[in-house]
Scaffold this active site. Structure first.
Site, PDB file in Angstrom:
ATOM      1  N   CYS A  40      -8.159   5.243 -12.952  1.00 35.82           N
ATOM      2  CA  CYS A  40      -8.466   4.572 -11.681  1.00 35.82           C
ATOM      3  C   CYS A  40      -9.770   5.074 -11.072  1.00 35.82           C
ATOM      4  O   CYS A  40     -10.541   4.299 -10.514  1.00 35.82           O
ATOM      5  CB  CYS A  40      -7.313   4.763 -10.706  1.00 35.82           C
ATOM      6  SG  CYS A  40      -6.831   6.476 -10.473  1.00 35.82           S
TER       7      CYS A  40
ATOM      8  N   HIS B 104      -4.805   8.513  -6.201  1.00 40.43           N
ATOM      9  CA  HIS B 104      -5.201   7.229  -6.774  1.00 40.43           C
ATOM     10  C   HIS B 104      -6.519   6.782  -6.156  1.00 40.43           C
ATOM     11  O   HIS B 104      -6.757   7.006  -4.969  1.00 40.43           O
ATOM     12  CB  HIS B 104      -4.096   6.201  -6.481  1.00 40.43           C
ATOM     13  CG  HIS B 104      -4.277   4.899  -7.193  1.00 40.43           C
ATOM     14  ND1 HIS B 104      -4.631   4.804  -8.530  1.00 40.43           N
ATOM     15  CD2 HIS B 104      -4.138   3.608  -6.755  1.00 40.43           C
ATOM     16  CE1 HIS B 104      -4.694   3.524  -8.870  1.00 40.43           C
ATOM     17  NE2 HIS B 104      -4.406   2.781  -7.824  1.00 40.43           N
TER      18      HIS B 104
ATOM     19  N   ASN C 113      -6.963  -3.107  -6.074  1.00 42.57           N
ATOM     20  CA  ASN C 113      -6.314  -2.125  -6.943  1.00 42.57           C
ATOM     21  C   ASN C 113      -6.684  -2.447  -8.393  1.00 42.57           C
ATOM     22  O   ASN C 113      -7.344  -3.457  -8.650  1.00 42.57           O
ATOM     23  CB  ASN C 113      -4.792  -2.172  -6.724  1.00 42.57           C
ATOM     24  CG  ASN C 113      -4.095  -0.899  -7.206  1.00 42.57           C
ATOM     25  OD1 ASN C 113      -4.744   0.013  -7.736  1.00 42.57           O
ATOM     26  ND2 ASN C 113      -2.794  -0.835  -7.024  1.00 42.57           N
TER      27      ASN C 113
END
Ligand SMILES: *[C@@H]1O[C@H](CO)[C@@H](O)[C@H](O)[C@H]1NC(C)=O
Ligand SMILES: *[C@@H]1O[C@H](CO)[C@@H](O)[C@H](O)[C@H]1NC(C)=O
Length: 330
Positions: free
Chosen positions: A106, A276, A296
């Site tokens: 990520c 994240h 995302n």
């Protein structure tokens, strides 16, 4: 010690999850608040080990020691709502949703995506490319902890540093045959996630892995001019986005976050799972609640078509304290 704590936390969550069904977790979240809706999705269907692997962002224990960019001018008229997708419609990367697959990438995916957006914006919409998350993920050894590789997690500000110092080539999504180094990790579907090979970080290659791509590795590189960490300030973050485009934000994921399906997220769970990184593309207000609009990297079927909204101005889950970006070298 940290590993032990993490292992313990995961074991603990696994026990909680094993004894508590998805249905009751969802019910509890939806009963606890009415700002967002929890539900099952492709990610929660895969189980805690899989879910945990997606959180590949290292959040330094002491963020205060990192230098922060102090010279951002606060814009005078910050709009109540803003959407980078409609502000810069020619920069198609802004609206695109990535899928990191079964890898803690990520930190790299968010940085590469925001860099793609910024390359387009700073070029006056002339340079429309996908900066390769693959290249960053596989080659930035400074971005990870010693002895680890990209899929084990990385530091966002180091990704932007790499973009500035070493440069990153272009590369599209998995199987896209687009750019110099397309993403090599398949989107997370059941079949692939059981494949051990998919668990590992691809090797760093200093050539174009896409044989049909006509530009050389060296010539294909794009560079940042600066890289920075923003001050923990809502208006600083807004000003930077208004002026230069999307930024990367890193935050702490609590267990309930995985179940997000729509609305404005605020934390209800106390089970901390990991760090994240995501890409902030705008903000707004709904029913008097201020939020950030965020892309995302868990595919388009998660959340609001791959995006989510999170409460703004309250440093929700640390969302406003570890925001990174860079300017583009032309
Ligand atoms: C970048 O990737 C997106 C998919 O994420 C794709 O739609 C787009 O065409 C790509 N851009 C370029 C310039 O190839
Ligand atoms: C998601 O995409 C669908 C189809 O394009 C659209 O109808 C829907 O409004 C979108 N949802 C959100 C929250 O943007």
């Amino acid at each position: 010690m940290e590993k032990l704590v993490v292992t313990f936390a995961v074991a603990f969550i696994a026990v909680v999850v094993a004894t508590e069904s998805d249905d009751s977790i969802i019910e509890n979240i939806n009963r606890a608040q009415n700002m967002w809706k929890a539900g099952k999705n492709e990610i929660t269907d895969k189980g805690i080990e899989y879910m945990k692997r997606l959180l590949g962002t290292k959040i330094p224990e002491n963020l205060d020691i990192l230098p922060r960019r102090a010279d951002i001018e606060i814009e005078e008229n910050i709009p109540t709502s803003f959407d980078a997708r409609t502000q810069w419609p020619h920069c198609t990367s802004i609206g695109s949703i990535k899928n990191q697959g079964h890898c803690g990438s990520c930190w790299a995916v968010a940085a590469a995506s925001a860099a793609s957006d910024r390359v387009c914006i700073s070029s006056g919409f002339k340079v429309v490319v996908n900066i390769s998350a693959e290249n960053l993920l596989a080659c930035c050894s400074d971005c990870t902890d010693p002895g680890e590789r990209g899929c084990d997690g990385g530091y966002p500000e180091k990704a932007w540093n790499y973009f500035k110092k070493i440069g990153i080539v272009t590369g599209g999504d998995y199987d896209s045959a687009e750019g110099c180094q397309p993403y090599e990790i398949a989107p997370s579907d059941e079949e692939v996630s059981e494949n051990e090979e998919n668990y590992y970080t691809p090797p760093c290659q200093k050539k174009c892995t896409n044989k049909k791509y006509p530009v050389s590795f060296r010539k294909d590189k794009h560079y940042g001019r600066t890289s920075y960490l923003l001050k923990q300030s809502e208006t600083t973050i807004q000003s930077d986005i208004l002026k230069y485009g999307p930024v990367e934000a890193a935050f702490t994921v609590y267990y309930d976050f995985y179940y997000y399906t729509s609305g404005i997220y605020k934390q209800t769970s106390t089970f901390k799972v990991g760090g994240h990184a995501v890409r902030v593309i705008g903000w707004g207000v709904e029913n008097g609640v201020k939020y950030w609009t965020v892309a995302n990297s868990w595919g388009k079927s998660w959340g609001e078509n791959g995006t989510f909204r999170i409460r703004r101005g309250t440093n929700e889950c640390g969302f406003e304290e570890y925001v990174t970006a860079g300017l583009i070298k032309k």
